[in-house]
Scaffold this motif. Structure first.
Motif, PDB file in Angstrom:
ATOM      1  N   VAL A 741      -9.491  15.301  -1.866  1.00 32.28           N
ATOM      2  CA  VAL A 741      -9.276  16.387  -3.114  1.00 32.28           C
ATOM      3  C   VAL A 741     -10.115  16.419  -4.185  1.00 32.28           C
ATOM      4  CG1 VAL A 741      -7.676  17.286  -5.034  1.00 32.28           C
ATOM      5  CG2 VAL A 741      -6.947  16.975  -2.607  1.00 32.28           C
ATOM      6  N   HIS A 742     -10.123  14.716  -4.567  1.00 29.43           N
ATOM      7  CA  HIS A 742     -11.376  14.919  -5.694  1.00 29.43           C
ATOM      8  C   HIS A 742     -12.775  14.901  -5.163  1.00 29.43           C
ATOM      9  CE1 HIS A 742     -12.984  12.934  -9.344  1.00 29.43           C
ATOM     10  NE2 HIS A 742     -14.102  11.928  -8.991  1.00 29.43           N
ATOM     11  N   LYS A 743     -12.411  14.613  -4.417  1.00 26.39           N
ATOM     12  CA  LYS A 743     -14.116  14.585  -3.364  1.00 26.39           C
ATOM     13  C   LYS A 743     -14.657  15.584  -3.118  1.00 26.39           C
ATOM     14  CE  LYS A 743     -15.260   9.844  -2.090  1.00 26.39           C
ATOM     15  NZ  LYS A 743     -15.631   8.932  -0.915  1.00 26.39           N
ATOM     16  N   ILE A 744     -13.891  16.551  -2.729  1.00 24.30           N
ATOM     17  CA  ILE A 744     -13.991  17.901  -1.620  1.00 24.30           C
ATOM     18  C   ILE A 744     -13.987  18.620  -3.350  1.00 24.30           C
ATOM     19  CG2 ILE A 744     -12.580  19.999  -1.529  1.00 24.30           C
ATOM     20  CD1 ILE A 744     -12.354  18.015   0.694  1.00 24.30           C
ATOM     21  N   THR A 745     -13.985  18.512  -4.130  1.00 19.92           N
ATOM     22  CA  THR A 745     -13.446  19.121  -6.230  1.00 19.92           C
ATOM     23  C   THR A 745     -15.199  19.261  -5.979  1.00 19.92           C
ATOM     24  OG1 THR A 745     -12.663  17.573  -7.005  1.00 19.92           O
ATOM     25  CG2 THR A 745     -11.221  19.546  -6.441  1.00 19.92           C
ATOM     26  N   GLN A 746     -15.302  17.721  -5.906  1.00 18.64           N
ATOM     27  CA  GLN A 746     -16.500  17.766  -6.678  1.00 18.64           C
ATOM     28  C   GLN A 746     -18.121  17.904  -6.062  1.00 18.64           C
ATOM     29  OE1 GLN A 746     -17.863  15.810  -9.650  1.00 18.64           O
ATOM     30  NE2 GLN A 746     -20.073  15.812  -9.178  1.00 18.64           N
ATOM     31  N   ILE A 747     -17.527  18.248  -4.488  1.00 17.35           N
ATOM     32  CA  ILE A 747     -18.852  18.851  -3.686  1.00 17.35           C
ATOM     33  C   ILE A 747     -19.003  20.527  -3.931  1.00 17.35           C
ATOM     34  CG2 ILE A 747     -19.310  19.632  -1.327  1.00 17.35           C
ATOM     35  CD1 ILE A 747     -17.167  17.581  -0.145  1.00 17.35           C
ATOM     36  N   ALA A 748     -17.443  20.864  -4.715  1.00 15.82           N
ATOM     37  CA  ALA A 748     -17.219  22.377  -5.065  1.00 15.82           C
ATOM     38  C   ALA A 748     -18.778  22.715  -6.393  1.00 15.82           C
ATOM     39  CB  ALA A 748     -16.046  22.974  -4.839  1.00 15.82           C
ATOM     40  N   ILE A 749     -18.012  21.564  -7.367  1.00 18.82           N
ATOM     41  CA  ILE A 749     -19.021  21.270  -8.530  1.00 18.82           C
ATOM     42  C   ILE A 749     -20.434  21.512  -7.864  1.00 18.82           C
ATOM     43  CG2 ILE A 749     -19.307  20.240 -10.728  1.00 18.82           C
ATOM     44  CD1 ILE A 749     -16.232  19.174 -10.427  1.00 18.82           C
ATOM     45  N   GLU A 750     -21.077  20.140  -7.660  1.00 16.99           N
ATOM     46  CA  GLU A 750     -22.531  20.761  -7.083  1.00 16.99           C
ATOM     47  C   GLU A 750     -22.712  21.882  -6.046  1.00 16.99           C
ATOM     48  OE1 GLU A 750     -22.921  16.712  -4.408  1.00 16.99           O
ATOM     49  OE2 GLU A 750     -22.360  15.644  -6.148  1.00 16.99           O
ATOM     50  N   ARG A 810     -22.362  20.414   3.409  1.00 12.38           N
ATOM     51  CA  ARG A 810     -21.639  21.309   4.332  1.00 12.38           C
ATOM     52  C   ARG A 810     -20.799  19.639   5.100  1.00 12.38           C
ATOM     53  NH1 ARG A 810     -21.480  22.617  10.186  1.00 12.38           N
ATOM     54  NH2 ARG A 810     -23.427  21.348   9.969  1.00 12.38           N
ATOM     55  N   LEU A 811     -21.616  18.781   5.266  1.00  8.49           N
ATOM     56  CA  LEU A 811     -21.305  17.298   6.608  1.00  8.49           C
ATOM     57  C   LEU A 811     -20.193  17.253   5.061  1.00  8.49           C
ATOM     58  CD1 LEU A 811     -24.529  16.711   7.607  1.00  8.49           C
ATOM     59  CD2 LEU A 811     -22.768  17.646   8.924  1.00  8.49           C
ATOM     60  N   GLY A 812     -20.963  16.882   3.986  1.00 11.86           N
ATOM     61  CA  GLY A 812     -20.071  15.928   3.088  1.00 11.86           C
ATOM     62  C   GLY A 812     -18.715  16.639   3.364  1.00 11.86           C
ATOM     63  N   PHE A 813     -18.201  18.065   3.045  1.00  2.00           N
ATOM     64  CA  PHE A 813     -16.657  18.780   2.805  1.00  2.00           C
ATOM     65  C   PHE A 813     -16.675  18.466   4.300  1.00  2.00           C
ATOM     66  CE2 PHE A 813     -14.608  22.443   4.405  1.00  2.00           C
ATOM     67  CZ  PHE A 813     -13.630  22.710   3.158  1.00  2.00           C
ATOM     68  N   TYR A 814     -16.709  18.332   5.621  1.00  2.00           N
ATOM     69  CA  TYR A 814     -16.087  18.149   6.847  1.00  2.00           C
ATOM     70  C   TYR A 814     -15.518  17.040   6.687  1.00  2.00           C
ATOM     71  CZ  TYR A 814     -18.662  22.939   8.376  1.00  2.00           C
ATOM     72  OH  TYR A 814     -18.360  24.153   7.773  1.00  2.00           O
ATOM     73  N   THR A 815     -16.740  16.323   6.582  1.00  2.00           N
ATOM     74  CA  THR A 815     -15.869  15.188   6.404  1.00  2.00           C
ATOM     75  C   THR A 815     -14.733  14.421   5.213  1.00  2.00           C
ATOM     76  OG1 THR A 815     -18.056  13.664   6.821  1.00  2.00           O
ATOM     77  CG2 THR A 815     -16.751  12.528   5.948  1.00  2.00           C
ATOM     78  N   GLN A 816     -14.647  14.775   4.096  1.00  2.00           N
ATOM     79  CA  GLN A 816     -13.584  14.989   3.581  1.00  2.00           C
ATOM     80  C   GLN A 816     -12.551  15.730   3.793  1.00  2.00           C
ATOM     81  OE1 GLN A 816     -13.104  12.369   1.240  1.00  2.00           O
ATOM     82  NE2 GLN A 816     -15.530  12.058   1.689  1.00  2.00           N
ATOM     83  N   PHE A 817     -12.328  17.011   4.663  1.00  2.00           N
ATOM     84  CA  PHE A 817     -12.129  17.417   4.868  1.00  2.00           C
ATOM     85  C   PHE A 817     -10.914  16.792   6.048  1.00  2.00           C
ATOM     86  CE2 PHE A 817      -9.779  20.513   7.580  1.00  2.00           C
ATOM     87  CZ  PHE A 817      -9.447  21.922   6.741  1.00  2.00           C
ATOM     88  N   ASP A 818     -11.683  16.273   7.176  1.00  2.00           N
ATOM     89  CA  ASP A 818     -11.097  15.815   8.355  1.00  2.00           C
ATOM     90  C   ASP A 818     -10.024  14.619   8.059  1.00  2.00           C
ATOM     91  OD1 ASP A 818     -12.273  17.034  10.115  1.00  2.00           O
ATOM     92  OD2 ASP A 818     -13.920  15.944  10.343  1.00  2.00           O
ATOM     93  N   ARG A 819     -10.768  13.973   6.587  1.00  2.00           N
ATOM     94  CA  ARG A 819      -9.842  12.661   6.606  1.00  2.00           C
ATOM     95  C   ARG A 819      -8.564  13.328   5.543  1.00  2.00           C
ATOM     96  NH1 ARG A 819     -12.931   8.968   1.542  1.00  2.00           N
ATOM     97  NH2 ARG A 819     -10.415   8.270   1.708  1.00  2.00           N
ATOM     98  N   PHE A 820      -8.168  14.818   4.922  1.00  2.00           N
ATOM     99  CA  PHE A 820      -7.426  15.060   4.239  1.00  2.00           C
ATOM    100  C   PHE A 820      -6.172  15.747   5.025  1.00  2.00           C
ATOM    101  CE2 PHE A 820      -5.302  18.434   1.338  1.00  2.00           C
ATOM    102  CZ  PHE A 820      -4.562  17.430   0.872  1.00  2.00           C
ATOM    103  N   PHE A 821      -7.305  16.433   5.607  1.00  2.00           N
ATOM    104  CA  PHE A 821      -5.819  16.916   7.467  1.00  2.00           C
ATOM    105  C   PHE A 821      -5.162  16.075   7.885  1.00  2.00           C
ATOM    106  CE2 PHE A 821      -5.615  19.184  10.799  1.00  2.00           C
ATOM    107  CZ  PHE A 821      -4.934  19.944  10.777  1.00  2.00           C
ATOM    108  N   ASN A 822      -5.804  15.039   8.752  1.00  2.00           N
ATOM    109  CA  ASN A 822      -5.830  13.977   8.857  1.00  2.00           C
ATOM    110  C   ASN A 822      -4.538  12.866   8.325  1.00  2.00           C
ATOM    111  OD1 ASN A 822      -5.120  12.038  11.260  1.00  2.00           O
ATOM    112  ND2 ASN A 822      -6.107  10.243  10.014  1.00  2.00           N
ATOM    113  N   THR A 823      -5.010  12.870   6.949  1.00  2.00           N
ATOM    114  CA  THR A 823      -2.867  12.755   6.383  1.00  2.00           C
ATOM    115  C   THR A 823      -2.295  13.359   6.008  1.00  2.00           C
ATOM    116  OG1 THR A 823      -5.022  11.065   4.607  1.00  2.00           O
ATOM    117  CG2 THR A 823      -3.020  12.151   3.630  1.00  2.00           C
ATOM    118  N   VAL A 824      -2.503  14.926   5.666  1.00  2.00           N
ATOM    119  CA  VAL A 824      -1.298  15.764   5.142  1.00  2.00           C
ATOM    120  C   VAL A 824      -0.483  15.751   6.701  1.00  2.00           C
ATOM    121  CG1 VAL A 824      -2.137  16.407   3.384  1.00  2.00           C
ATOM    122  CG2 VAL A 824      -2.925  18.204   5.448  1.00  2.00           C
TER     123      VAL A 824
END
Length: 873
Positions: A741-750, A810-824
């Protein structure tokens, strides 16, 4: 004859020194003590006062035969012994026979054989291996009995208190204690040179029962133990009887030493020969026990006074009647009967003294209570009186704690500990009073009070103290007046204490809840915390976010508290928070800046809430406020990402209006898809946090506050709310949840920053295009040729400049989204399963994870080019 007695004593000392001590190889420090002991032993043998009628040779022979039978069993040569004795007797009857022995010599020889046969072990009747049934004939001694007795009598006063004599008495059981049957032994056996009247012995014994030394009985203390020594010239039966009576003196001395304090006053006539003194341990419980023992000792003194008065009265009556001997009817045997019950009482008191060693306060009362658990009802009732009197100070402390919330515990004896804290404000004082100032001291907890009951007692006292501190002055005496109707407390009465606690709870807990909830607005403060720190006040948060963009865009070291407070105050006034919350709650809203050199303003800024002097701080503690601040930082970061993505949408639509040809541009379509994907993730996560976590647990908190009966219930409900939101709902302690979540929000800021730079480039190109059109229009009006630039090529150049950055985000978001979705999607929490269902409403991500085994960086199933369609629109 006296000269010969001194010569014999000198010869014995020389013999012991030369033959025994020197050959034994003892060190010089121990030779003197060993010499004194052996000389005393030898002189006691030489001066022993045995039976005046020596046994016959037949009796000695039978004794030897019995010893042989005990030593060798059925193989004992008893018949051979009788034959030898017959030959010895026949030879003694014939005076002319060679080697014949006189009759007295034959008896002495047989007696010597009997003694040698039993010298391997100490007999039950003597201290030095001599049995009572054997005696040397008076005329077989080389020195007269009277002369030896005279020499020993001259040395009695000098030797009886010497260190060697005390060591001899202690080594042979002469030390008397209050818990074992005494052995009152003399230093040696000496002949009685004159008889002592029984009235004088009774008088000395009465003194001895008070541990007072007299002519015939001496008391001394060594190594905190009492030693009793009798005059050796007294008959054995008399010494035994007096010794049993002297046990009372030893027991009394031990109790008196405990009552008077170690190193304090001792019984009169008791000589202290110990090297180390001591100091008595303080404490109200110990003082109460000493007072109870003093009363018992006073009763003991009264009994001795009555016995002594009877002795004196009967003696005077006998003298007035013409009796010359002055003997009264109070004999040693009668005194023994009178001393039976006092001996039992003193023994029980000494047992209590032993149990009280090394403990104090409630632990001492518990030790006494263990002694009261006895099968004998008399012992149980007797020791129970001591327990009740020793527990009286603790009972007064308990009464004071339940009535006033305080206890005068100067010696740390009460089972509730009052910790000393530094100076604090009223609000911090209320928090410290409930959570830090008072605690249970388990080692001092009385055995009849259970842990659950002790917790309730602690809770009532803290509630009373909180009422005294926070209630109006007119109500401070209200608690004491209500508790006057409660039953009286008694030591050991657990049921009575439970009734008292129940009565106190019914009076105090409703009042303290009303004080916190109704008068000091606990729910109002909790609503303010939810609205401001948990971002539940939506309009306020939106206004604050808009107003802080410029302020928080600077480094943390350049932020100013007063300017930020002005912004917060303006957001409050412009929102509905000004009317939904009380003025007291709005005044407590504050900011917190974490000024670190490497942080920006957004990371350093957070809202906080100051309770100040409110007693609500007992429920909303400083630790709770830190938990609120941690939740604020998590939600504030999500809200910032949402706010930035909303601003990106505005700039994106503005750019498309300026350059309509960008509608078909693949980079711009990629930017739009990434914005949609980021915004969908942020919206779903925010909805999960605010609607499914905060709202649900907030309803539970409100219900728990209404059902709470005491302050502890309120504290537990509030702590459970924070734990449910932070740990069980948002899982802030799990990095597998918070880090993506922290890294995805950082991607949103960037991404917002990239969109801002792209928007600035497009605005610059739009300004250049406008300038070219104006120039072309001027040239046309002047009749000159006018040309316009190629917008399509320049726009493609601008898009190509940002294309690599867009692909990286885009690649960074997909990587972190996969991690988060895999967790939840694999988490056991039911709440997170709802979040996974919303993130993957059409089952696309679940199917993709089943195909490629999870997040491995390949992003199979996702679009690979900037111009391809995205699954999320």
């Amino acid at each position: 004859m006296a000269g010969r007695a001194h010569e014999v004593l000198a010869l014995v000392e020389q013999l012991v020194q030369n033959v025994v001590v020197d050959r034994a190889g003892l060190p010089a420090a121990r030779r003197a003590q060993a010499t004194d002991r052996l000389v005393s032993y030898s002189m006691s043998l030489l001066g022993s006062r045995m039976s005046a009628f020596p046994p016959s040779d037949l009796a000695l022979g039978e004794t030897l035969a019995r010893k042989l039978a005990r030593a060798h069993g059925i193989d004992a040569p008893v018949l051979q012994l009788h034959e030898l004795l017959a030959l010895l007797r026949a030879g003694s009857d014939d005076p002319e026979a060679e080697g014949a022995l006189a009759h007295e010599h034959r008896l002495a020889a047989l007696h010597l054989l009997a003694e040698l046969a039993g010298s391997g072990r100490a007999s039950a009747g003597g201290r030095f291996g001599l049995e009572r049934g054997f005696a040397l004939p008076p005329n077989s001694l080389s020195l007269g009995e009277a002369e030896v007795s005279a020499v020993l009598a001259q040395r009695f006063e000098a030797v009886v208190n010497s260190p060697s004599a005390h060591a001899e008495a202690q080594a042979n059981g002469g030390r008397l204690t209050g818990r074992a049957a005494p052995f009152v032994g003399s230093i040696w056996r000496a002949a009685a040179h004159e008889s002592v009247a029984e009235s004088e012995l009774v008088r000395s014994t009465l003194f001895a029962m008070q541990a007072i030394s007299s002519k015939h009985i001496r008391f001394a203390s060594a190594q905190e133990q009492v030693v009793c020594m009798l005059e050796p010239s007294l008959p054995a039966a008399t010494r035994t009887l007096i010794g049993r009576l002297c046990e009372l003196g030893v027991l009394y001395a031990k109790c008196e030493r405990f009552v008077g304090g170690r190193g304090g006053t001792q019984p009169s006539g008791l000589e202290d020969i110990s090297e180390n003194g001591g100091s008595g341990e303080g404490g109200f419980v110990r003082q109460a026990l000493c007072a109870a023992m003093r009363n018992e000792l006073d009763d003991y003194f009264r009994l001795l006074s009555l016995l002594d008065a009877e002795r004196l009265g009967v003696a005077r009556a006998a003298e007035s009647a013409g009796g010359g001997n002055g003997r009264g009817t109070l004999t040693l045997r009668k005194l023994m009967l009178w001393a039976h019950e006092p001996r039992l009482r003193l023994q029980m008191m000494c047992t209590l003294v032993d149990q009280s060693e090394g403990v104090r306060g409630g632990a001492l009362a518990n030790s006494l209570g263990l002694c009261a658990q006895h099968g004998d009802s008399l012992v149980r009732s007797y020791v129970g009186r001591f327990c009740a009197q020793a527990g009286a100070p603790l009972l007064r402390m308990l009464q004071e704690w339940l009535s006033h919330g305080s206890a005068q515990d100067q010696h740390s004896e009460f089972f509730i500990e009052a910790r000393r804290l530094g100076a604090t404000s009223n609000g911090a004082e209320a928090e410290a009073l409930w959570h830090s100032t008072f605690a249970l001291r388990t080692p001092m907890l009385p055995t009849y009070i259970s842990a659950a009951l002790a917790t309730r007692v602690l809770q009532i006292g803290k509630s009373v103290r909180l009422l005294r501190e926070c209630a109006p002055p007119a109500e401070r005496g209200w608690v004491a007046s209500r508790l006057r109707r409660a039953p009286e407390l008694r030591w050991g009465d657990a049921q009575g204490l439970e009734v008292f606690v129940e009565t106190s709870s019914e009076a105090i807990h409703p009042r303290i809840k009303t004080l916190l909830v109704a008068e000091h607005g606990l729910l109002d403060h909790l609503r303010a915390l939810r609205g401001f720190l948990l971002l539940g006040q939506g309009d306020f948060v939106q206004l604050l976010m808009d107003a802080l963009i410029d302020e928080l865009g600077r480094p943390a070291t350049e932020l100013h508290r007063h300017s930020l407070l002005a912004v917060v105050d303006g957001a409050v006034r412009a929102s509905t928070a000004a009317v939904e919350h009380s003025s007291d709650a709005l005044a407590r809203l504050d900011i917190h800046l974490r000024a670190e050199p490497m942080e920006d303003g957004w990371s350093a800024f957070s809202l906080t809430y100051s309770l100040g002097d409110s007693p609500v701080a007992a429920v909303v503690t400083a630790e709770s406020l830190r938990a609120y601040r941690r939740l604020f930082c998590f939600l504030w970061r999500l809200k910032r990402a949402e706010h930035l993505l909303a601003g990106v949408w505005k700039k994106h639509t503005t750019a498309l209006r300026l350059f309509r040809e960008l509608h078909s541009s693949p980079p711009m379509r990629a930017l739009q898809r990434l914005r949609h994907e980021l915004l969908a993730f942020v919206h779903n996560t925010q909805h999960y946090a605010m609607a499914e976590v905060l709202e649900v647990h907030w309803s539970e908190l409100q219900e728990a506050v209404h059902k709470a009966k005491d302050v502890d219930s309120l504290c537990k409900a509030h702590a459970h709310f924070l734990a449910s939101v932070g740990d069980e709902g948002l899982h802030l302690e799990e990095t597998s949840f918070t880090e993506p979540v922290h890294k995805i929000t950082q991607i949103a800021i960037e991404f917002a920053d990239l969109q801002q730079r792209l928007y600035d480039a497009l605005l610059e190109r739009d300004a250049e295009r406008r300038a070219e059109r104006e120039r072309a229009q001027r040239n046309t009006k002047a009749g000159r040729w006018a040309t316009l630039g190629n917008d399509g090529g320049e726009l493609r150049a601008i898009s190509a400049e940002f294309e690599a950055h867009i692909e990286e985000l885009r690649l960074g978001f997909y990587t972190q989204f996969d991690r988060f979705f895999n967790t939840v999607s694999r988490h056991p929490s039911q709440q997170l399963s709802f979040l996974a269902a919303r993130l993957d409403f059409n089952g696309f991500h679940a199917a993709r994870h089943d195909n490629d085994g999870g997040a491995d960086g390949t992003h199979a199933g996702w679009t690979g080019g900037l111009g391809d369609e995205s699954p999320v629109m």
